[in-house]
Design a protein around this motif. Structure first.
Motif, PDB file in Angstrom:
ATOM      1  N   LEU A   1      39.201  29.203  55.992  1.00 46.65           N
ATOM      2  CA  LEU A   1      40.205  30.907  56.329  1.00 46.65           C
ATOM      3  C   LEU A   1      40.219  31.193  54.708  1.00 46.65           C
ATOM      4  O   LEU A   1      41.153  31.279  53.709  1.00 46.65           O
ATOM      5  CB  LEU A   1      41.808  30.183  56.447  1.00 46.65           C
ATOM      6  CG  LEU A   1      42.268  29.355  57.132  1.00 46.65           C
ATOM      7  CD1 LEU A   1      43.382  28.705  57.872  1.00 46.65           C
ATOM      8  CD2 LEU A   1      41.354  30.204  58.722  1.00 46.65           C
ATOM      9  N   LEU A   2      39.150  32.348  54.690  1.00 44.58           N
ATOM     10  CA  LEU A   2      39.276  32.934  53.603  1.00 44.58           C
ATOM     11  C   LEU A   2      40.186  34.597  53.437  1.00 44.58           C
ATOM     12  O   LEU A   2      40.419  35.599  53.949  1.00 44.58           O
ATOM     13  CB  LEU A   2      37.440  34.231  53.812  1.00 44.58           C
ATOM     14  CG  LEU A   2      37.562  34.568  52.260  1.00 44.58           C
ATOM     15  CD1 LEU A   2      35.771  34.325  52.154  1.00 44.58           C
ATOM     16  CD2 LEU A   2      38.158  35.629  51.555  1.00 44.58           C
ATOM     17  N   LEU A   3      40.842  34.194  52.468  1.00 44.56           N
ATOM     18  CA  LEU A   3      42.337  35.131  52.933  1.00 44.56           C
ATOM     19  C   LEU A   3      42.395  36.208  51.447  1.00 44.56           C
ATOM     20  O   LEU A   3      41.605  36.166  50.420  1.00 44.56           O
ATOM     21  CB  LEU A   3      43.443  34.378  52.391  1.00 44.56           C
ATOM     22  CG  LEU A   3      43.871  33.691  52.646  1.00 44.56           C
ATOM     23  CD1 LEU A   3      45.433  33.168  52.290  1.00 44.56           C
ATOM     24  CD2 LEU A   3      44.338  33.769  54.372  1.00 44.56           C
ATOM     25  N   THR A   4      42.243  37.177  51.682  1.00 40.11           N
ATOM     26  CA  THR A   4      41.861  38.333  50.962  1.00 40.11           C
ATOM     27  C   THR A   4      43.795  39.337  50.972  1.00 40.11           C
ATOM     28  O   THR A   4      43.777  40.406  50.782  1.00 40.11           O
ATOM     29  CB  THR A   4      41.127  39.492  51.216  1.00 40.11           C
ATOM     30  OG1 THR A   4      41.083  40.106  52.395  1.00 40.11           O
ATOM     31  CG2 THR A   4      39.402  38.682  51.225  1.00 40.11           C
ATOM     32  N   ASP A   5      44.733  39.109  51.857  1.00 41.01           N
ATOM     33  CA  ASP A   5      45.542  39.863  52.024  1.00 41.01           C
ATOM     34  C   ASP A   5      45.977  38.921  52.216  1.00 41.01           C
ATOM     35  O   ASP A   5      46.756  39.171  52.872  1.00 41.01           O
ATOM     36  CB  ASP A   5      45.922  41.109  53.471  1.00 41.01           C
ATOM     37  CG  ASP A   5      46.346  42.173  53.111  1.00 41.01           C
ATOM     38  OD1 ASP A   5      47.062  42.717  52.229  1.00 41.01           O
ATOM     39  OD2 ASP A   5      46.072  43.255  53.759  1.00 41.01           O
TER      40      ASP A   5
ATOM     41  N   MET B   1      38.114  42.336  47.393  1.00 42.30           N
ATOM     42  CA  MET B   1      38.646  40.920  47.942  1.00 42.30           C
ATOM     43  C   MET B   1      39.337  39.915  46.596  1.00 42.30           C
ATOM     44  O   MET B   1      39.950  39.124  47.430  1.00 42.30           O
ATOM     45  CB  MET B   1      37.102  39.945  48.013  1.00 42.30           C
ATOM     46  CG  MET B   1      35.987  40.760  48.622  1.00 42.30           C
ATOM     47  SD  MET B   1      35.876  41.012  50.179  1.00 42.30           S
ATOM     48  CE  MET B   1      35.041  39.242  51.369  1.00 42.30           C
ATOM     49  N   ASN B   2      39.119  40.819  45.994  1.00 43.56           N
ATOM     50  CA  ASN B   2      40.386  40.151  44.234  1.00 43.56           C
ATOM     51  C   ASN B   2      41.585  39.954  44.895  1.00 43.56           C
ATOM     52  O   ASN B   2      42.247  40.800  45.415  1.00 43.56           O
ATOM     53  CB  ASN B   2      39.401  39.810  43.566  1.00 43.56           C
ATOM     54  CG  ASN B   2      40.296  40.614  42.908  1.00 43.56           C
ATOM     55  OD1 ASN B   2      41.163  40.338  41.934  1.00 43.56           O
ATOM     56  ND2 ASN B   2      40.144  42.290  42.806  1.00 43.56           N
ATOM     57  N   ILE B   3      41.911  38.559  44.250  1.00 43.13           N
ATOM     58  CA  ILE B   3      43.775  38.615  44.706  1.00 43.13           C
ATOM     59  C   ILE B   3      43.990  38.630  42.906  1.00 43.13           C
ATOM     60  O   ILE B   3      42.726  37.631  42.466  1.00 43.13           O
ATOM     61  CB  ILE B   3      43.757  37.564  45.394  1.00 43.13           C
ATOM     62  CG1 ILE B   3      43.242  36.634  45.037  1.00 43.13           C
ATOM     63  CG2 ILE B   3      44.464  37.532  47.460  1.00 43.13           C
ATOM     64  CD1 ILE B   3      43.898  35.426  45.516  1.00 43.13           C
TER      65      ILE B   3
ATOM     66  N   ALA C   1      35.112  32.209  41.490  1.00 47.24           N
ATOM     67  CA  ALA C   1      36.185  32.528  40.328  1.00 47.24           C
ATOM     68  C   ALA C   1      35.155  33.412  39.014  1.00 47.24           C
ATOM     69  O   ALA C   1      34.091  32.521  38.127  1.00 47.24           O
ATOM     70  CB  ALA C   1      36.414  30.904  39.325  1.00 47.24           C
ATOM     71  N   GLU C   2      35.640  34.283  39.002  1.00 50.56           N
ATOM     72  CA  GLU C   2      34.813  35.258  37.658  1.00 50.56           C
ATOM     73  C   GLU C   2      35.982  36.182  37.704  1.00 50.56           C
ATOM     74  O   GLU C   2      36.766  36.563  38.514  1.00 50.56           O
ATOM     75  CB  GLU C   2      33.857  35.919  38.298  1.00 50.56           C
ATOM     76  CG  GLU C   2      32.457  34.808  38.286  1.00 50.56           C
ATOM     77  CD  GLU C   2      30.998  35.720  38.683  1.00 50.56           C
ATOM     78  OE1 GLU C   2      29.712  35.776  38.222  1.00 50.56           O
ATOM     79  OE2 GLU C   2      30.911  35.742  40.196  1.00 50.56           O
ATOM     80  N   ASN C   3      35.709  36.814  36.387  1.00 50.36           N
ATOM     81  CA  ASN C   3      36.681  37.507  35.944  1.00 50.36           C
ATOM     82  C   ASN C   3      36.292  38.793  36.431  1.00 50.36           C
ATOM     83  O   ASN C   3      35.276  39.919  35.834  1.00 50.36           O
ATOM     84  CB  ASN C   3      36.755  37.234  34.355  1.00 50.36           C
ATOM     85  CG  ASN C   3      37.471  38.316  33.934  1.00 50.36           C
ATOM     86  OD1 ASN C   3      37.371  39.932  34.364  1.00 50.36           O
ATOM     87  ND2 ASN C   3      38.717  38.105  32.942  1.00 50.36           N
ATOM     88  N   ASN C   4      37.283  39.632  37.010  1.00 53.73           N
ATOM     89  CA  ASN C   4      37.072  40.739  37.534  1.00 53.73           C
ATOM     90  C   ASN C   4      36.598  41.760  36.999  1.00 53.73           C
ATOM     91  O   ASN C   4      35.509  43.056  36.379  1.00 53.73           O
ATOM     92  CB  ASN C   4      37.756  40.733  38.970  1.00 53.73           C
ATOM     93  CG  ASN C   4      37.500  42.314  39.249  1.00 53.73           C
ATOM     94  OD1 ASN C   4      36.287  42.729  40.469  1.00 53.73           O
ATOM     95  ND2 ASN C   4      38.097  43.286  39.860  1.00 53.73           N
TER      96      ASN C   4
ATOM     97  N   PHE D   1      38.648  35.239  45.964  1.00 54.42           N
ATOM     98  CA  PHE D   1      38.157  35.486  45.640  1.00 54.42           C
ATOM     99  C   PHE D   1      38.812  36.036  44.258  1.00 54.42           C
ATOM    100  O   PHE D   1      40.452  36.381  44.120  1.00 54.42           O
ATOM    101  CB  PHE D   1      37.390  37.161  45.849  1.00 54.42           C
ATOM    102  CG  PHE D   1      36.195  36.508  46.825  1.00 54.42           C
ATOM    103  CD1 PHE D   1      34.661  36.422  46.119  1.00 54.42           C
ATOM    104  CD2 PHE D   1      36.135  36.554  48.071  1.00 54.42           C
ATOM    105  CE1 PHE D   1      33.989  36.332  46.771  1.00 54.42           C
ATOM    106  CE2 PHE D   1      35.054  36.517  49.219  1.00 54.42           C
ATOM    107  CZ  PHE D   1      34.242  35.870  48.513  1.00 54.42           C
ATOM    108  N   MET D   2      38.255  35.496  42.966  1.00 55.23           N
ATOM    109  CA  MET D   2      38.787  36.218  41.982  1.00 55.23           C
ATOM    110  C   MET D   2      38.647  37.525  41.926  1.00 55.23           C
ATOM    111  O   MET D   2      38.756  37.859  40.004  1.00 55.23           O
ATOM    112  CB  MET D   2      39.580  34.718  40.133  1.00 55.23           C
ATOM    113  CG  MET D   2      39.800  33.804  40.863  1.00 55.23           C
ATOM    114  SD  MET D   2      39.681  32.182  39.816  1.00 55.23           S
ATOM    115  CE  MET D   2      40.751  33.394  38.912  1.00 55.23           C
TER     116      MET D   2
END
Ligand code: DUC
Ligand code: ZN
Ligand code: ZN
Length: 535
Positions: A175-179, A209-211, A234-237, A203-204
């Motif tokens: 379950l891919l959560l963005t919100d 997408m990132n939370i 995990a990547e720094n946005n 997603f970071m």
């Protein structure tokens, strides 16, 4: 013929008790059917002779632990027996000179997924899972991808309906959560996890997408309550977004600058932050697609402290580098994926991290886009890396690429090949009771490999909808010639024999990998936090 399919049709006229047959388990029957000379087979003899649906004869069976010569019998879609001289099946497959392996499990594939910019990826459930089957993969975990404002329940039902219609291999969802609104976390998520979707992806990075950090903590805590594993890009946005703008402003827009725009440090920074959060809450996490040696080292260090953090890398990070992006005329777009391809030194570090157990599995991160205006070239034929769809196909080539490196060329061997591509994926994601190995009672998901078949990978060899493979031009040795899903032959003689929609949904519980360690951080431990109850 390689691996001939010999359909016996009739039981053998010779009465032979299968080696592993236990007479105490005979079905009750009239004594007359046992005693006395009879001209033909008795009913019980018949039952013995037709005990199995299928025997795969004469192959070399390998699991994550063992390699041995054995016949393998299948009954009702399950592995029913492993032994020498098995007999009594309706059908046989001659596997002499072949490996008999568990079907691969690919736990990271984007299928029929809609991106945040509305672009639909190239594959349907049918095309993606067919290509997976051709490559020896019999189960896949893909995504039910929420975008901001979406109801998670509605998203899940939509993906689920499409998978039911199209899937050829067995499937499950992250379950891919963005919100992660309170409604999503408290009302929609719990029943979906309970139904069998015991993993959450976040997603970071990516602006849409990132939370943020607080939302990530909310999700980790909720996952802990629900018994779900959390999988993380995990990547720094900030680093990626800032450096990307700087490159574009200066006119550095070719595909190769994609690799520069994700600074190496963006990966270990985010992994480190994720692990700090996971440790604070004692919630198991898995880091997706680790691409740098530094990223793997952060995981190693945390695992050494006893943190329940798992790590995945992907085929492309083991076999491709940033140099592959450096092609003229926009061709480099084929190799744009995130995190980006790195260096040969990273490849070595990733193999080593797998060998040491810091990373436990290799997925494809199949994220397919066509080479036209519907996909990679939606923003022109030489698109800016910033406007190029991220991802590459890989469901079909994951296992053959790894087989060639690990089995044919001998790096780590067949048991590790099975471990990293089937057994560990099943264990970590809660499928270990029926998938990922060849044991009595397990689903008969089987790939029969010809270890001597040489194949040159070309764009038209693969069966997905992208029209290319990032590994084109490589000649590899070893190919899955026959593939069975729950005992049914789905690939043989270069043909797919399975119907769209014949794949089954795989409900998953969190299992041991998703269970908190019980080692509370000082802040969450009432004995050390002045009695505050924070769970
Ligand atoms: N991350 C993935 O996991 N897949 C495709 C693109 C991305 O950024
Ligand atoms: Zn990702
Ligand atoms: Zn992905």
């Amino acid at each position: 013929m390689l691996c001939a399919l010999a359909d016996r049709g009739q039981a053998s006229p010779r009465f032979a008790v299968p080696l592993n047959c236990n007479r105490d388990q005979l079905p009750a029957g009239p004594p007359s059917s046992i005693i006395g000379a009879q001209p033909g087979p008795t009913r019980i003899e018949e039952l013995f002779m037709r005990r199995y649906d299928l025997i795969i004869r004469g192959g070399t069976v390998a699991t994550a632990a063992d390699t041995f010569s054995a016949d393998l019998a299948v009954k009702d879609g399950k592995v029913a027996a492993l032994g020498l001289g098995l007999d009594g099946a309706d059908r046989e497959i001659d596997a002499t000179g072949h490996f008999v392996l568990p079907g691969g499990i690919d736990t990271h594939a984007h299928i029929e997924q809609i991106a945040s910019n509305g672009m639909l990826n190239a594959d349907t459930f049918e095309t993606a899972t067919r290509s997976a089957a051709f490559g020896g993969t019999t189960s896949v975990i893909c995504f039910a991808c929420q975008h901001r404002g979406d109801s998670l329940k509605a998203v899940y039902e939509d993906y689920s309906a499409r998978a039911r219609r199209g899937a050829i291999i067995d499937y499950s969802f992250h379950l891919l959560l963005t919100d992660p609104t309170p409604t999503v976390l408290n009302e929609e998520l719990p029943p979906l996890v309970a139904e069998g979707n015991a993993s959450i992806k976040v997603f970071m990075t990516y602006d849409l997408m990132n939370i943020g950090d607080e939302a990530l903590l909310d999700i980790l805590l909720k996952a802990r309550e629900l018994g779900a594993l959390v999988a993380v890009h995990a990547e720094n946005n900030g680093m990626i977004s800032w450096l990307g703008k700087r490159l574009v402003e200066r006119g550095y827009t070719d595909a190769k600058y994609h690799a520069v725009s994700h600074p190496r440090a963006s990966e270990p920074e985010a992994i480190n932050r994720l692990i700090a959060f996971a440790e604070l809450l004692d919630q198991p996490v898995i880091v997706y697609h680790v691409a740098t040696g530094e990223g793997a080292a952060v995981i190693r260090e945390a695992r050494g402290r006893g943190v329940k953090v798992y790590g995945e890398t992907c085929t492309q990070y083991l076999f491709l580098t940033a140099q592959d992006l450096d092609r003229p005329g926009g061709e480099g777009a084929k190799w744009v994926c995130s995190p980006p391809l790195r260096t040969t030194a990273d490849q070595e570090a990733l193999w080593q991290a797998l060998a040491l157990g810091d990373l436990q599995l290799v997925s494809s991160d199949h994220a397919p886009y066509t080479l036209d205006e519907r996909g990679k070239y939606a923003h022109g034929h030489v698109p800016s890396f910033k406007r190029t769809a991220n991802g590459m196909p890989g469901l079909e080539t994951r296992l053959p690429m790894l087989f060639d490196a690990m089995v044919t060329r001998g790096r780590f061997g067949i048991n590790k090949f099975v471990q990293w591509t089937a057994t560990e994926p099943a264990r970590i994601y809660g499928l270990g009771d029926r998938k990922g190995t060849l044991a009595i009672g397990a689903d008969a998901d089987i790939a029969i490999w010809d270890p001597s078949q040489r194949v040159t990978l070309t764009d038209d060899l693969v069966h997905d909808n992208t029209g290319y493979t990032p590994f084109a031009g490589r000649t590899i040795t070893g190919w899955p010639t026959t593939v069975l899903r729950r005992g049914e032959t789905i690939i043989a003689d270069g043909e797919c024999q399975a119907a769209a929609g014949s794949g089954a949904y795989l409900p998953r519980r969190g299992g041991e990998a998703a269970t908190p360690s019980g080692r509370l951080s000082p802040e969450f431990d009432p004995e050390r936090n002045f009695g505050a109850k924070l769970y």
